[in-house]
Design a protein around this motif. Structure first.
Motif, PDB file in Angstrom:
ATOM      1  N   ALA A  53      29.873 -30.027  12.906  1.00  0.00           N
ATOM      2  CA  ALA A  53      30.676 -31.132  13.412  1.00  0.00           C
ATOM      3  C   ALA A  53      31.855 -31.423  12.485  1.00  0.00           C
ATOM      4  O   ALA A  53      32.994 -31.598  12.939  1.00  0.00           O
ATOM      5  N   TYR A  54      31.597 -31.464  11.191  1.00  0.00           N
ATOM      6  CA  TYR A  54      32.632 -31.822  10.224  1.00  0.00           C
ATOM      7  C   TYR A  54      33.771 -30.805  10.233  1.00  0.00           C
ATOM      8  O   TYR A  54      34.962 -31.168  10.257  1.00  0.00           O
ATOM      9  N   GLN A  55      33.435 -29.521  10.200  1.00  0.00           N
ATOM     10  CA  GLN A  55      34.475 -28.493  10.160  1.00  0.00           C
ATOM     11  C   GLN A  55      35.268 -28.432  11.454  1.00  0.00           C
ATOM     12  O   GLN A  55      36.498 -28.245  11.445  1.00  0.00           O
ATOM     13  N   ASP A  86      29.656 -24.411   2.895  1.00  0.00           N
ATOM     14  CA  ASP A  86      30.766 -24.924   2.096  1.00  0.00           C
ATOM     15  C   ASP A  86      30.250 -26.090   1.260  1.00  0.00           C
ATOM     16  O   ASP A  86      29.908 -27.144   1.801  1.00  0.00           O
ATOM     17  N   ALA A  87      30.197 -25.904  -0.055  1.00  0.00           N
ATOM     18  CA  ALA A  87      29.636 -26.928  -0.934  1.00  0.00           C
ATOM     19  C   ALA A  87      30.453 -28.214  -0.893  1.00  0.00           C
ATOM     20  O   ALA A  87      29.891 -29.320  -0.896  1.00  0.00           O
ATOM     21  N   HIS A  88      31.777 -28.101  -0.844  1.00  0.00           N
ATOM     22  CA  HIS A  88      32.619 -29.300  -0.796  1.00  0.00           C
ATOM     23  C   HIS A  88      32.339 -30.113   0.455  1.00  0.00           C
ATOM     24  O   HIS A  88      32.224 -31.352   0.405  1.00  0.00           O
ATOM     25  N   ASP A  89      32.234 -29.426   1.597  1.00  0.00           N
ATOM     26  CA  ASP A  89      31.964 -30.132   2.852  1.00  0.00           C
ATOM     27  C   ASP A  89      30.579 -30.777   2.829  1.00  0.00           C
ATOM     28  O   ASP A  89      30.386 -31.878   3.363  1.00  0.00           O
ATOM     29  N   LEU A  90      29.600 -30.101   2.230  1.00  0.00           N
ATOM     30  CA  LEU A  90      28.270 -30.696   2.100  1.00  0.00           C
ATOM     31  C   LEU A  90      28.317 -31.962   1.245  1.00  0.00           C
ATOM     32  O   LEU A  90      27.689 -32.972   1.574  1.00  0.00           O
ATOM     33  N   GLU A  91      29.068 -31.907   0.160  1.00  0.00           N
ATOM     34  CA  GLU A  91      29.207 -33.089  -0.685  1.00  0.00           C
ATOM     35  C   GLU A  91      29.852 -34.235   0.094  1.00  0.00           C
ATOM     36  O   GLU A  91      29.482 -35.405  -0.072  1.00  0.00           O
ATOM     37  N   GLU A  92      30.815 -33.916   0.956  1.00  0.00           N
ATOM     38  CA  GLU A  92      31.470 -34.953   1.747  1.00  0.00           C
ATOM     39  C   GLU A  92      30.493 -35.559   2.749  1.00  0.00           C
ATOM     40  O   GLU A  92      30.480 -36.780   2.959  1.00  0.00           O
TER      41      GLU A  92
END
Length: 307
Positions: A135-137, A257-263
């Protein structure tokens, strides 16, 4: 090692729970995770049936599952972001299919993980990565949703759809979701401004005006109707039907994607993202968990718990 696995492609009856799985290797860039919970997704069923055999090398026995939460057991010498004892969650999609999420110990490339948000239980965190990242991407990278835009999310009460509703709301969008009537209140509670009945005829005929962006989670006839739903067909994304490319939209396949997971974790801790669990099964009932997901129409996520 204990875990779920199968030795051949097939229906849900090929799944077994065994205690004799080999312990996984820990490579230089690998984080060995002791799993607490693993989400169950439609892609797990597709892999089990052999439908992705042309896309990835497969090595039997295969442990199912692409998302998890747990505690770091050990790390390879090149890992710098995690250490033993860290609580993590992640979308563990490797370059081959073998070491999945539904085992006591799972080798995860460090690029696939992030620190678990403190506000989520292990079950909730284990059910977030795949659907949340999808969803985020789709919303932030491809559709580039901005404040004040009208965004239509199809099948909004499912795993990806419910995350998409919440993320779009957090981005400041006016969200229109489609769902069966029994889920309308569920979506309004998540912030959807409008909810339409997918069974009441074409969605384009139910909209008061075209929307700015569409996230398709259905495909087929629903996707075929999207040019009438949106102002610009270039802002239609589907994660289920590649036919969208021929319409001028875009097909999206989620990536770790680690950055997206953190977000996603930041949004959860900020109260912008919750993860409803439809049902949690113990590892011994992994076949029942996959069967439930295969029935469709699950509100929220199905998880398998190992601790």
């Amino acid at each position: 090692m204990r875990g779920a696995a199968y030795d051949r492609f097939g229906d849900v009856d090929v799944l077994t729970v065994r205690d004799d799985l080999p312990e996984p290797p820990v490579g230089p860039d690998t984080v060995l995770v002791r799993v607490h919970a693993a989400g169950v997704n439609p892609v797990d069923l597709a892999i089990r049936r052999g439908l992705l055999a042309g896309a990835y090398p497969h090595h039997f026995p295969i442990v199912p599952g692409w998302e998890l939460s747990g505690v770091v057991e050990a790390v390879g010498p090149a890992v710098v972001d995690f250490g033993p004892g860290d609580e993590v969650f992640g979308y563990v999609r490797r370059d081959d299919v073998q070491w999945g999420a539904m085992a006591e110990l799972v080798p995860a490339p460090q690029r696939c993980l992030a620190h678990k948000p403190a506000s989520l239980s292990f079950a909730e965190a284990g059910a977030l990565p795949l659907a949340g990242l999808t969803a985020y991407q789709a919303l932030t990278e491809v559709l580039d949703v901005h404040e004040g835009e009208r965004v239509l999310v199809h099948r909004a009460a499912g795993g990806v759809g419910f995350n998409a509703v919440q993320i779009a709301v957090a981005l400041g969008a006016h969200v229109v979701g489609t769902a069966s009537p029994r889920n309308h209140g569920f979506l309004r509670d998540a912030g959807a401004a409008e909810v339409l009945d997918y069974s009441a005829g074409p969605i384009s005929a139910q909209l008061s005006e075209p929307v700015d962006a569409v996230l398709d989670l259905v495909g087929g006839d629903t996707l075929a109707d999207t040019p009438k739903q949106v102002r610009d067909v270039g802002r239609v994304v589907s994660v289920v039907d590649p036919a969208v490319n021929g319409m001028g939209g875009r097909y999206v396949f989620v990536r770790p994607d680690a950055h997206d997971l953190e977000e996603l974790g930041r949004m959860a801790d900020a109260g912008q993202l919750r993860v409803p669990i439809a049902r949690a099964f113990p590892l011994e009932q992994v076949a029942e968990a996959q069967a439930l997901v295969g029935e469709g129409h699950v509100r929220g996520k199905v998880v398998v718990t190992l601790r």
